[in-house]
Write a protein that holds these residues in place. Structure first.
Motif, PDB file in Angstrom:
ATOM      1  N   LYS A   1      -8.683  24.341  -6.819  1.00 21.34           N
ATOM      2  CA  LYS A   1      -7.710  24.532  -6.211  1.00 21.34           C
ATOM      3  C   LYS A   1      -7.718  23.050  -5.325  1.00 21.34           C
ATOM      4  O   LYS A   1      -8.514  22.699  -5.066  1.00 21.34           O
ATOM      5  CB  LYS A   1      -7.621  25.617  -5.323  1.00 21.34           C
ATOM      6  CG  LYS A   1      -6.516  25.611  -4.294  1.00 21.34           C
ATOM      7  CD  LYS A   1      -6.412  26.877  -3.407  1.00 21.34           C
ATOM      8  CE  LYS A   1      -5.127  26.673  -2.684  1.00 21.34           C
ATOM      9  NZ  LYS A   1      -5.145  27.592  -1.386  1.00 21.34           N
ATOM     10  N   PHE A   2      -6.549  22.491  -5.253  1.00 21.08           N
ATOM     11  CA  PHE A   2      -6.307  21.313  -4.385  1.00 21.08           C
ATOM     12  C   PHE A   2      -5.167  21.657  -3.420  1.00 21.08           C
ATOM     13  O   PHE A   2      -4.167  21.880  -3.855  1.00 21.08           O
ATOM     14  CB  PHE A   2      -5.912  20.223  -5.308  1.00 21.08           C
ATOM     15  CG  PHE A   2      -7.170  19.840  -6.198  1.00 21.08           C
ATOM     16  CD1 PHE A   2      -7.888  18.669  -5.647  1.00 21.08           C
ATOM     17  CD2 PHE A   2      -7.528  20.243  -7.303  1.00 21.08           C
ATOM     18  CE1 PHE A   2      -9.118  18.416  -6.372  1.00 21.08           C
ATOM     19  CE2 PHE A   2      -8.660  19.812  -8.093  1.00 21.08           C
ATOM     20  CZ  PHE A   2      -9.525  18.890  -7.726  1.00 21.08           C
ATOM     21  N   THR A   3      -5.381  21.557  -2.332  1.00 22.68           N
ATOM     22  CA  THR A   3      -4.223  21.393  -1.071  1.00 22.68           C
ATOM     23  C   THR A   3      -4.204  20.035  -0.601  1.00 22.68           C
ATOM     24  O   THR A   3      -5.049  19.610  -0.103  1.00 22.68           O
ATOM     25  CB  THR A   3      -4.759  22.395   0.012  1.00 22.68           C
ATOM     26  OG1 THR A   3      -5.231  23.737  -0.483  1.00 22.68           O
ATOM     27  CG2 THR A   3      -3.911  22.712   1.054  1.00 22.68           C
ATOM     28  N   VAL A   4      -3.001  19.590  -0.838  1.00 28.23           N
ATOM     29  CA  VAL A   4      -2.721  18.218  -0.415  1.00 28.23           C
ATOM     30  C   VAL A   4      -1.659  18.116   0.449  1.00 28.23           C
ATOM     31  O   VAL A   4      -0.514  18.563   0.457  1.00 28.23           O
ATOM     32  CB  VAL A   4      -2.171  17.728  -1.910  1.00 28.23           C
ATOM     33  CG1 VAL A   4      -1.704  16.118  -1.649  1.00 28.23           C
ATOM     34  CG2 VAL A   4      -2.944  17.768  -3.072  1.00 28.23           C
ATOM     35  N   SER A   5      -2.073  17.358   1.500  1.00 26.52           N
ATOM     36  CA  SER A   5      -0.882  17.167   2.546  1.00 26.52           C
ATOM     37  C   SER A   5      -0.445  15.662   2.343  1.00 26.52           C
ATOM     38  O   SER A   5      -1.258  14.721   2.212  1.00 26.52           O
ATOM     39  CB  SER A   5      -1.274  17.389   4.133  1.00 26.52           C
ATOM     40  OG  SER A   5      -2.347  16.584   4.392  1.00 26.52           O
ATOM     41  N   HIS A   6       0.859  15.484   2.262  1.00 26.82           N
ATOM     42  CA  HIS A   6       1.374  14.025   1.824  1.00 26.82           C
ATOM     43  C   HIS A   6       2.364  13.602   2.861  1.00 26.82           C
ATOM     44  O   HIS A   6       3.320  14.308   3.090  1.00 26.82           O
ATOM     45  CB  HIS A   6       2.024  14.397   0.521  1.00 26.82           C
ATOM     46  CG  HIS A   6       2.352  13.089  -0.416  1.00 26.82           C
ATOM     47  ND1 HIS A   6       3.513  12.184  -0.111  1.00 26.82           N
ATOM     48  CD2 HIS A   6       1.437  12.651  -1.250  1.00 26.82           C
ATOM     49  CE1 HIS A   6       3.329  11.214  -1.146  1.00 26.82           C
ATOM     50  NE2 HIS A   6       2.392  11.282  -1.655  1.00 26.82           N
ATOM     51  N   ASP A   7       2.185  12.535   3.288  1.00 22.63           N
ATOM     52  CA  ASP A   7       3.166  11.797   4.235  1.00 22.63           C
ATOM     53  C   ASP A   7       3.710  10.554   3.679  1.00 22.63           C
ATOM     54  O   ASP A   7       2.749   9.462   3.845  1.00 22.63           O
ATOM     55  CB  ASP A   7       2.464  11.871   5.709  1.00 22.63           C
ATOM     56  CG  ASP A   7       3.265  11.204   6.794  1.00 22.63           C
ATOM     57  OD1 ASP A   7       4.469  10.481   6.167  1.00 22.63           O
ATOM     58  OD2 ASP A   7       3.006  10.878   7.894  1.00 22.63           O
ATOM     59  N   CYS A   8       4.703  10.236   3.232  1.00 23.81           N
ATOM     60  CA  CYS A   8       5.241   8.896   2.670  1.00 23.81           C
ATOM     61  C   CYS A   8       6.374   8.528   3.289  1.00 23.81           C
ATOM     62  O   CYS A   8       7.413   8.156   2.806  1.00 23.81           O
ATOM     63  CB  CYS A   8       5.239   8.870   1.261  1.00 23.81           C
ATOM     64  SG  CYS A   8       6.565  10.263   0.553  1.00 23.81           S
ATOM     65  N   GLY A   9       6.709   9.153   4.552  1.00 20.06           N
ATOM     66  CA  GLY A   9       8.074   8.625   5.327  1.00 20.06           C
ATOM     67  C   GLY A   9       9.030  10.058   4.912  1.00 20.06           C
ATOM     68  O   GLY A   9       8.540  11.025   4.576  1.00 20.06           O
ATOM     69  N   ILE A  10      10.064   9.393   4.663  1.00 20.12           N
ATOM     70  CA  ILE A  10      11.199  10.396   4.364  1.00 20.12           C
ATOM     71  C   ILE A  10      10.964  10.853   3.009  1.00 20.12           C
ATOM     72  O   ILE A  10      10.699  10.264   2.215  1.00 20.12           O
ATOM     73  CB  ILE A  10      12.649   9.811   4.641  1.00 20.12           C
ATOM     74  CG1 ILE A  10      13.709  11.100   4.455  1.00 20.12           C
ATOM     75  CG2 ILE A  10      12.919   8.674   3.689  1.00 20.12           C
ATOM     76  CD1 ILE A  10      15.024  10.505   5.005  1.00 20.12           C
ATOM     77  N   VAL A  11      11.309  12.180   2.900  1.00 25.00           N
ATOM     78  CA  VAL A  11      11.275  12.658   1.376  1.00 25.00           C
ATOM     79  C   VAL A  11      12.373  12.633   0.654  1.00 25.00           C
ATOM     80  O   VAL A  11      13.556  13.279   1.466  1.00 25.00           O
ATOM     81  CB  VAL A  11      10.780  14.146   1.518  1.00 25.00           C
ATOM     82  CG1 VAL A  11      10.822  14.670   0.175  1.00 25.00           C
ATOM     83  CG2 VAL A  11       9.154  14.248   1.909  1.00 25.00           C
ATOM     84  N   ILE A  12      12.574  12.091  -0.412  1.00 23.59           N
ATOM     85  CA  ILE A  12      13.919  11.740  -0.853  1.00 23.59           C
ATOM     86  C   ILE A  12      14.329  13.116  -1.883  1.00 23.59           C
ATOM     87  O   ILE A  12      15.242  13.447  -1.947  1.00 23.59           O
ATOM     88  CB  ILE A  12      13.833  10.508  -1.693  1.00 23.59           C
ATOM     89  CG1 ILE A  12      13.821   9.219  -0.609  1.00 23.59           C
ATOM     90  CG2 ILE A  12      15.242  10.371  -2.500  1.00 23.59           C
ATOM     91  CD1 ILE A  12      13.813   7.748  -1.379  1.00 23.59           C
ATOM     92  N   ASN A  13      13.023  13.440  -2.764  1.00 21.53           N
ATOM     93  CA  ASN A  13      13.276  14.458  -3.902  1.00 21.53           C
ATOM     94  C   ASN A  13      12.091  15.131  -3.944  1.00 21.53           C
ATOM     95  O   ASN A  13      11.013  15.021  -4.271  1.00 21.53           O
ATOM     96  CB  ASN A  13      13.517  13.768  -5.010  1.00 21.53           C
ATOM     97  CG  ASN A  13      13.804  14.850  -6.072  1.00 21.53           C
ATOM     98  OD1 ASN A  13      13.257  15.931  -6.280  1.00 21.53           O
ATOM     99  ND2 ASN A  13      14.972  14.343  -6.972  1.00 21.53           N
ATOM    100  N   PRO A  14      12.270  16.341  -3.023  1.00 17.98           N
ATOM    101  CA  PRO A  14      10.836  17.164  -2.913  1.00 17.98           C
ATOM    102  C   PRO A  14      10.338  17.667  -4.295  1.00 17.98           C
ATOM    103  O   PRO A  14       8.945  17.694  -4.383  1.00 17.98           O
ATOM    104  CB  PRO A  14      11.335  18.442  -2.021  1.00 17.98           C
ATOM    105  CG  PRO A  14      12.619  18.003  -1.639  1.00 17.98           C
ATOM    106  CD  PRO A  14      13.330  16.923  -2.436  1.00 17.98           C
ATOM    107  N   ARG A  15      11.166  18.079  -5.115  1.00 18.52           N
ATOM    108  CA  ARG A  15      10.412  18.590  -6.243  1.00 18.52           C
ATOM    109  C   ARG A  15       9.812  17.380  -7.298  1.00 18.52           C
ATOM    110  O   ARG A  15       8.704  17.731  -7.709  1.00 18.52           O
ATOM    111  CB  ARG A  15      11.637  19.388  -7.118  1.00 18.52           C
ATOM    112  CG  ARG A  15      10.934  19.956  -8.434  1.00 18.52           C
ATOM    113  CD  ARG A  15      12.182  20.511  -9.091  1.00 18.52           C
ATOM    114  NE  ARG A  15      11.558  21.156 -10.520  1.00 18.52           N
ATOM    115  CZ  ARG A  15      12.207  21.499 -11.444  1.00 18.52           C
ATOM    116  NH1 ARG A  15      13.655  21.423 -11.518  1.00 18.52           N
ATOM    117  NH2 ARG A  15      11.578  21.993 -12.688  1.00 18.52           N
TER     118      ARG A  15
END
Lengths: 153, 757
Positions: free
Chosen positions: B640-654
């Protein structure tokens, strides 16, 4: 030496002149102009060239074109009927599975074959069917979602 | 409905599923109205970036690429937002040197952050120009005008309105934009318009669907391997059995029984052509060649890290305020009560794209030469073909068609150069596709490396000095852009001398230490030219290996000083976003603080959890990996991998989430399986048996993605950031599970068992 060979592909009869040792893949792509089966390895290691012969997944890159007899060959392009995508293709589209998409023949055709014999497979049965296929973009978790979606359809 | 010329609709399931089938690049272009009348491409012209179709929909001309992660969809959303159109009313055309200026192709995860930002500005400018036109036409001041869904109307008199299509549909903008004078990744344009306030965004943050999925599955569009040109020949290369050897005699009679088969041989370039593909393959296998005797160019594989350690430094560099005063760094270490150090090793890895690269070139010495390529930098690949052929870049029309996967500088550019050489030699259009050994064995490699990390501690276990040092082959022994003969195998075979970049990189994180130094040195390549071990960019170049070392070492220091790995990172990072990020991953994963490996066991299976984090050009990612180690077989499974991701504004979440999932699985593959094998003579990883990757049965059971959406911060790219920390998170989880510290990748059963011994 070239020889006249009869092939039944996606419900159509074809007749080609080919080296009997030539792998089926080249007959499908070069002689018949079909685009779906892909050359990935030529070694039956990846699945990109997979077609069904009488419902069974076969690696067309190592299958001599003269070895098929009256076998009915189905390519990924021959799965859909009446302009309606086959349920496995529909599920893979809905789950937006492919990245580059080059490997899809292996996963789709093997899943079609699996669901024919095992309409409601367990995770273990899905793994048993799909092990060995390659996806370099590593879309494995999307593939699992799509197979399960197809089994529900 | 002109843009819908290129759409067909299928109804699937019980009528519930509507699939919109968009044709791929060049087919869609043929169906885009007015394209044949477009003014010449010029980065100073608005028309080079955006146009309005007769039906009022928009077309954006993208000089970067999507390679299957949906970058084009994100760009469509950015353009749609500024034009006040729904995303599906923006068509993005990419990958054709005749329709877009060179924005650098796919490169460094800048598709959205650079390429998209440029097209967004152009879209805002286009809206501004249309407001000016509408103001004149309607007799209404610009300030009184508003736009919605492609209609411009007066706020005070809503009956006064005009559509984009009525204003300029089917024609080209004839205004200029302020261009920064740069081409490639750094190309940008300014707009006179005020960009939309993020609080008013409607299209950002929605999950518009991918546009290439249906054609890839339904077979309604071409891959580059499907391109056929009348009179085309098929070509294959004949590669040397020993790297560095060249053909000294070729027995053309040895293939005379194969219909139409011919040899193309010039200097070290040797290949065959035939009208039928299978015949070209047979000729390649059957051709009798005498090769020059050369000294075996490589060390024994087992000695590769010693080779790197002992090799002469070619160039060094790095970051840190103490870089010019290394004695001050050493002084800080001298003052330390205790020094901890460790060395980490990472192997050569390869692209091994799903199929070997393919290209078709139709060389026309007196007209336009056409290249069909799967390269992620088609403009540059076209320049490469021009340089190989000795013709002007503008006489090559480069067309991207979906290829068999691309994760950086793979074999695609080399394929384009080969096809060009074959086409020139035969006077025919030529389709070249490699064999499997070329896609794996002869593709450029991510370089093997050794990383030494030291921490100086005071008597209270505080870190007072930190030194991270890498020694490796050049990161760019061949350039990541494929425009020069010296960077292409075909060019090198014909005598072009490589011009190595001699560069490397340093870890990207925000840890604050009183003295912090990050340095590197590069060494010479093992073979100067035509090397199967030439190094270049593979997805997230240097990221996995550097951060494997950096983030493993942070863990080592945490345990050595009795600290919890998460708490230690939270205390050391100097950036609030990094703190939020690490906390988000740890919380979501249910992190249990610990100050020693927990060595939890379930029979034969050891279970552990590890964390790692890193930055990448403003994007930051933290990963908590949960692994199982079979203590009998030594096999590691990333569960299992839990990934937190911050790339600024999210354009397309899926699409962002699916891109992260792909990166995590590919990173897991690289961490647990991938190592290019070689003998003293040549690379011996030549197929999927000798270069194994992650199997379906080894995929993670769960990838839990936490998207941190920074609505007011620009998007900084998501193509590679989540590749970066995964290997370290796995290594740290293996340690938690077993107490075994993996300092050499990949984490294979043999290495685990060696650790148990």
């Amino acid at each position: 030496m070239a020889k006249r060979i009869e092939l039944n592909v996606d419900g159509k009869a074809h007749s080609i002149d080919a080296d009997p040792d030539m792998p089926l893949l080249y007959a499908l792509r070069d002689d018949l102009g079909l685009k779906n089966p892909k050359f990935g390895c030529g070694l039956a290691q990846c699945g990109a060239c997979t077609v069904l012969v009488d419902g069974q997944p076969v690696r067309s890159c190592v299958t001599p074109v003269d070895s098929l007899g009256a076998g009915k060959i189905t390519t990924m392009g021959g799965l859909s009927k009446d302009g309606k995508p086959h349920k496995v293709l529909a599920a893979f589209i809905e789950e937006q599975v492919p990245q580059c998409g080059y490997c899809m023949n292996g996963w789709v055709m093997t899943t079609v074959s699996l669901l024919e014999t095992t309409p409601k497979p367990t995770d273990a049965q899905i793994e048993e069917a799909l092990t060995g296929l390659k996806c370099r973009c590593a879309t494995h978790v999307s593939i699992m979602r799509a197979v399960k979606r197809a089994a529900m359809a | 409905m002109n843009t819908h010329l290129n759409r067909r609709h299928f109804l699937g399931g019980a009528g519930a599923l509507t699939v919109s089938v968009l044709m791929p690049g060049h087919a869609a272009q043929a169906a885009t109205n007015g394209l044949e009348k477009r003014p010449p491409l010029d980065p100073r012209k608005l028309a080079s970036y955006v146009s309005i179709q007769a039906d009022g929909s928009a077309v954006a001309y993208f000089g970067k690429m999507d390679m299957g992660q949906g970058t084009d969809v994100g760009v469509a959303q950015m353009v749609a937002e500024e034009l006040d159109l729904p995303a599906e009313r923006v068509l993005v055309l990419a990958g054709d040197s005749a329709t877009s200026v060179n924005q650098g192709g796919a490169s460094g995860s800048t598709g959205v952050s650079h390429g998209g930002a440029t097209l967004r500005n152009a879209a805002a400018e286009a809206r501004y120009v249309m407001l000016e036109m509408a103001s004149k036409q309607l007799g209404v001041p610009m300030e009184d005008l508003t736009t919605a869904n492609g209609v411009i109307s007066s706020k005070s008199t809503p009956a006064k309105k005009v559509t984009y299509g009525e204003l300029i549909g089917g024609r080209w903008f004839d205004t200029q934009v302020e261009w920064n004078g740069q081409m490639g990744n750094n190309l940008s344009v300014k707009t006179r318009a005020k960009l939309k306030d993020p609080k008013d965004y409607k299209v950002y943050g929605t999950s518009a669907p991918r546009r290439d999925v249906a054609y890839k599955l339904l077979g309604t569009g071409d891959f580059v391997t499907d391109i056929k040109v009348p009179g085309m020949l098929h070509a294959r290369m004949v590669m040397p059995p020993v790297a560095g050897s060249v053909p000294t005699a070729v027995d053309e009679a040895s293939i005379k029984d194969i219909p139409g088969a011919k040899v193309v041989w010039e200097k070290a370039f040797l290949g065959v052509v035939a009208p039928k593909e299978w015949d070209a393959i047979k000729a390649m296998r059957q051709l009798k060649v005498t090769w020059s005797d050369v000294k075996a160019p490589f060390p024994e594989q087992k000695d590769i890290y010693d080779h790197i350690r002992n090799a002469k430094t070619v160039k060094s560099g790095g970051e840190g305020k103490m870089l010019k005063e290394p004695e001050k760094v050493e002084e800080a270490f001298k003052n330390a009560a205790r020094i901890i150090e460790a060395t980490y090793e990472w192997p050569f890895q390869t692209h091994a794209s799903m199929g070997p690269a393919c290209a078709v070139v139709d060389y026309q010495p007196n007209g336009t030469t056409t290249l069909w390529t799967g390269s992620q930098k088609p403009h540059f690949a076209g320049d490469g073909v021009a340089s190989i052929l000795g013709i002007k870049p503008e006489s090559v029309h480069a067309i991207w068609v979906a290829g068999p996967g691309s994760y950086g500088r793979n074999d695609a550019g080399d394929a384009a150069a080969y096809a060009a050489i074959f086409s020139k030699a035969t006077g025919k259009p030529v389709r070249y596709q490699g064999m499997r050994n070329e896609g794996t064995g002869w593709a450029p490699k991510a370089p093997a490396s050794v990383h030494k990390v030291r921490a100086g501690l005071d008597k209270d276990n505080n870190i007072i000095a930190w030194h991270f040092h890498s020694k490796s082959f050049d990161r760019l022994n061949v350039s990541s852009n494929e425009s020069k003969p010296e960077d292409l195998l075909g060019g090198q075979m014909l005598g072009a001398t490589p011009k190595p970049g001699n560069t490397y990189g340093t870890p990207a994180e925000s840890y604050v230490f009183p003295v912090k130094q990050q340095t590197w040195e590069t060494i010479a390549p093992l073979l100067d030219a035509v090397s199967p071990l030439r190094s270049s960019h593979l997805r997230d170049p240097l990221g996995p290996e550097i951060h494997f070392a950096n983030e493993s070492f942070i863990d080592e220091v945490a345990y050595a000083t009795g600290k919890d790995p998460v708490a230690m990172r939270l205390a050391l990072v100097g950036d609030a976003r990094d703190r939020d990020l690490i906390k988000a991953a740890a919380d979501k994963a249910g992190w249990q603080p610990r100050t020693a490996a927990r060595k939890q066991r379930n029979g034969d299976i050891a279970v552990g959890q590890g964390i790692a984090y890193s930055q990448r050009n403003g994007t930051r990612v933290a990963v908590v990996a949960e692994v199982e180690v079979n203590m009998t077989t030594g096999k590691v499974r990333g569960k299992k991998f839990t990934v937190s991701h911050d790339c600024g504004i999210v354009i397309n979440p899926r699409l962002l989430t699916q891109g992260i999932e792909g990166n995590v699985c590919q990173a897991l593959s690289r961490a647990t399986h991938e190592e290019v094998k070689f003998s003293k003579e040549n690379v011996t990883s030549v197929d999927w048996e000798t270069y194994p990757i992650l199997d379906f049965t080894e995929r993670p059971v769960e990838i839990d993605v936490v998207l941190i959406n920074r609505q007011n911060l620009p998007p900084t790219g998501a193509g590679e950031g989540s590749m970066r920390p995964v290997a370290a998170a796995i290594a740290n989880a293996i340690y938690d599970a077993t107490g075994i510290r993996m300092r050499q990748a990949p984490f294979t059963p043999d290495r685990l068992k060696a650790g148990m011994a």
